[in-house]
Scaffold this motif. Structure first.
Motif, mmCIF file in Angstrom:
data_model
loop_
_atom_site.group_PDB
_atom_site.id
_atom_site.type_symbol
_atom_site.label_atom_id
_atom_site.label_comp_id
_atom_site.label_asym_id
_atom_site.label_seq_id
_atom_site.Cartn_x
_atom_site.Cartn_y
_atom_site.Cartn_z
ATOM 1 N N ASP A 151 0.838 -1.183 0.000
ATOM 2 C CA ASP A 151 0.000 0.000 0.000
ATOM 3 C C ASP A 151 0.882 1.245 0.000
ATOM 4 N N PHE A 152 0.480 2.245 -0.802
ATOM 5 C CA PHE A 152 1.371 3.361 -1.084
ATOM 6 C C PHE A 152 1.408 4.490 -0.034
ATOM 7 N N PRO A 153 0.348 4.729 0.763
ATOM 8 C CA PRO A 153 0.394 5.927 1.618
ATOM 9 C C PRO A 153 1.441 5.834 2.734
ATOM 10 N N LEU A 154 2.041 6.983 3.046
ATOM 11 C CA LEU A 154 2.981 7.108 4.159
ATOM 12 C C LEU A 154 2.551 8.305 5.003
ATOM 13 N N TRP A 155 2.903 8.268 6.294
ATOM 14 C CA TRP A 155 2.543 9.353 7.216
ATOM 15 C C TRP A 155 3.823 9.968 7.768
ATOM 16 N N ARG A 156 3.884 11.295 7.723
ATOM 17 C CA ARG A 156 5.135 12.012 8.033
ATOM 18 C C ARG A 156 5.184 12.434 9.498
ATOM 19 N N TYR A 157 6.323 12.173 10.120
ATOM 20 C CA TYR A 157 6.574 12.550 11.514
ATOM 21 C C TYR A 157 7.924 13.250 11.618
ATOM 22 N N LYS A 158 7.995 14.192 12.552
ATOM 23 C CA LYS A 158 9.283 14.817 12.912
ATOM 24 C C LYS A 158 9.722 14.215 14.242
ATOM 25 N N ILE A 159 10.915 13.652 14.278
ATOM 26 C CA ILE A 159 11.421 13.027 15.507
ATOM 27 C C ILE A 159 12.694 13.748 15.924
ATOM 28 N N THR A 160 12.708 14.219 17.168
ATOM 29 C CA THR A 160 13.851 14.944 17.714
ATOM 30 C C THR A 160 14.366 14.191 18.940
ATOM 31 N N VAL A 161 15.658 13.837 18.930
ATOM 32 C CA VAL A 161 16.264 13.051 20.015
ATOM 33 C C VAL A 161 17.398 13.855 20.631
ATOM 34 N N THR A 162 17.350 14.046 21.953
ATOM 35 C CA THR A 162 18.474 14.625 22.692
ATOM 36 C C THR A 162 19.144 13.504 23.484
ATOM 37 N N LEU A 163 20.452 13.343 23.284
ATOM 38 C CA LEU A 163 21.168 12.221 23.891
ATOM 39 C C LEU A 163 21.637 12.532 25.307
ATOM 40 N N ILE A 168 12.845 12.474 23.792
ATOM 41 C CA ILE A 168 12.456 12.222 22.397
ATOM 42 C C ILE A 168 11.128 12.926 22.175
ATOM 43 N N THR A 169 11.095 13.777 21.147
ATOM 44 C CA THR A 169 9.862 14.491 20.810
ATOM 45 C C THR A 169 9.360 13.988 19.460
ATOM 46 N N VAL A 170 8.089 13.644 19.411
ATOM 47 C CA VAL A 170 7.473 13.169 18.163
ATOM 48 C C VAL A 170 6.359 14.139 17.781
ATOM 49 N N GLU A 171 6.427 14.655 16.559
ATOM 50 C CA GLU A 171 5.376 15.548 16.062
ATOM 51 C C GLU A 171 4.762 14.939 14.802
ATOM 52 N N ALA A 172 3.454 14.749 14.814
ATOM 53 C CA ALA A 172 2.757 14.227 13.641
ATOM 54 C C ALA A 172 2.399 15.384 12.722
ATOM 55 N N GLY A 173 2.674 15.217 11.436
ATOM 56 C CA GLY A 173 2.424 16.299 10.487
ATOM 57 C C GLY A 173 0.969 16.703 10.400
ATOM 58 N N GLU A 174 0.096 15.727 10.456
ATOM 59 C CA GLU A 174 -1.338 15.990 10.262
ATOM 60 C C GLU A 174 -1.938 16.776 11.423
ATOM 61 N N TYR A 181 19.347 15.660 17.755
ATOM 62 C CA TYR A 181 19.327 15.191 16.366
ATOM 63 C C TYR A 181 17.876 15.118 15.905
ATOM 64 N N THR A 182 17.632 15.614 14.696
ATOM 65 C CA THR A 182 16.270 15.679 14.157
ATOM 66 C C THR A 182 16.191 14.972 12.818
ATOM 67 N N ALA A 183 15.105 14.247 12.592
ATOM 68 C CA ALA A 183 14.869 13.613 11.291
ATOM 69 C C ALA A 183 13.379 13.645 10.991
ATOM 70 N N TYR A 184 13.066 13.662 9.701
ATOM 71 C CA TYR A 184 11.675 13.544 9.240
ATOM 72 C C TYR A 184 11.524 12.155 8.655
ATOM 73 N N ILE A 185 10.544 11.405 9.151
ATOM 74 C CA ILE A 185 10.344 10.052 8.646
ATOM 75 C C ILE A 185 8.977 9.958 7.984
ATOM 76 N N ASP A 186 8.903 9.125 6.969
ATOM 77 C CA ASP A 186 7.637 8.836 6.297
ATOM 78 C C ASP A 186 7.281 7.401 6.641
ATOM 79 N N ALA A 187 6.409 7.253 7.637
ATOM 80 C CA ALA A 187 6.111 5.936 8.196
ATOM 81 C C ALA A 187 5.039 5.227 7.384
#
Length: 257
Positions: A163-175, A249-255, A212-218
């Motif tokens: 299935d093609f849809p993906l959902w975008r999240y911003k994940i920020t991790v402080t070590l 760890i901070t998780v932000e959902a795009g929607e 460290y910050t990354a945008y993931i398409d889950a």
């Protein structure tokens, strides 16, 4: 009217009477999947925005999963005829496959308003604006009348196969920890609607107190996040046995922002 990768050869740059245009209906939404130049890239679709809202999945030129080798693509799960057709015009045909998938996912295929695909990829157009993001495909008309002026370009990423849809999240991790090491950090999300696989947030130098910050398409919309799995690895045996943790760890959902 939904334009599924409207044709480029003989149509791009022509008067509006000749080609699809936003004046053709009360609401025109367009999916661009093969808008690379016809010469030399054999792009079949037009690149300019021509509807009330125009979606450019994966940037609109090269679709993931279309770079498979010819044999694996032609001997396809859907049969040799569909596989051969996909090999010849894979990017172009992704438009109707995304559309048919969108019928099953009313919350999927969120298009982020953005000036370019590069800006979208870098996270500059994240999260969705306050009014929300339109859904590419069948449910795009929920946004009829919400964009009043000009042309609206919307960007998103999709999977390689159904299935093609993906959902975008911003994940920020402080070590947290005492010593700097080299390696990588992986994070997986768990929620009340599903779990994701592990996604790499960063690799290279890992330094305590750094963020460290990354945008993931889950591949799944997890809903409300209930748990986050954090893993790090330093790639080789280190006799000093360094320890690292996640201070936050901070998780932000795009929607839902």
């Amino acid at each position: 009217l939904s334009g599924l990768d409207p044709a480029q050869p003989y149509f791009q740059g022509t008067p509006t009477e000749v080609r699809l245009d936003k004046s053709d209906a009360d609401f025109v939404d367009v999916i661009h999947t093969d808008s690379a130049p016809t010469i030399p890239y054999l792009g079949f679709g037009m690149s300019p925005a021509i509807g009330h809202i125009d979606f450019y999945p994966n940037g609109g030129e090269q679709m993931p999963g279309c770079g498979k080798n010819a044999v694996s693509q032609i001997v396809d799960l859907d049969g040799i005829w569909e596989g051969t057709r996909d090999f010849v015009a894979c990017n172009h045909l992704r438009s109707y496959k995304y559309y048919s998938d969108s019928i099953m996912y009313p919350d999927g295929f969120l298009g982020y308003p953005c000036a370019s695909y590069d800006l979208f990829q870098s996270g500059s157009c994240f999260p969705c604006p306050e009014g929300g993001c339109p859904n590419m495909g069948h449910y795009a008309d929920k946004f009829k009348g919400k964009f009043k002026s000009g042309f609206v370009k919307l960007y998103l990423n999709t999977g390689e196969t159904r299935d093609f849809p993906l959902w975008r999240y911003k994940i920020t991790v402080t070590l947290s920890g005492k010593s700097q090491v080299r390696g990588y950090i992986n994070v997986a999300l768990y929620g009340n609607d599903g779990n994701t696989k592990q996604y790499q947030i960063t690799k290279g130098s890992l330094k305590p107190d750094n963020t460290y910050t990354a945008y993931i398409d889950a591949e799944v919309n997890v809903g409300e996040v209930t748990k986050v799995k954090f893993l790090w690895n330093n790639n080789w045996i280190n006799p000093t046995l360094p320890k690292l943790g996640a201070a936050t760890i901070t998780v932000e959902a795009g929607e839902t922002r």
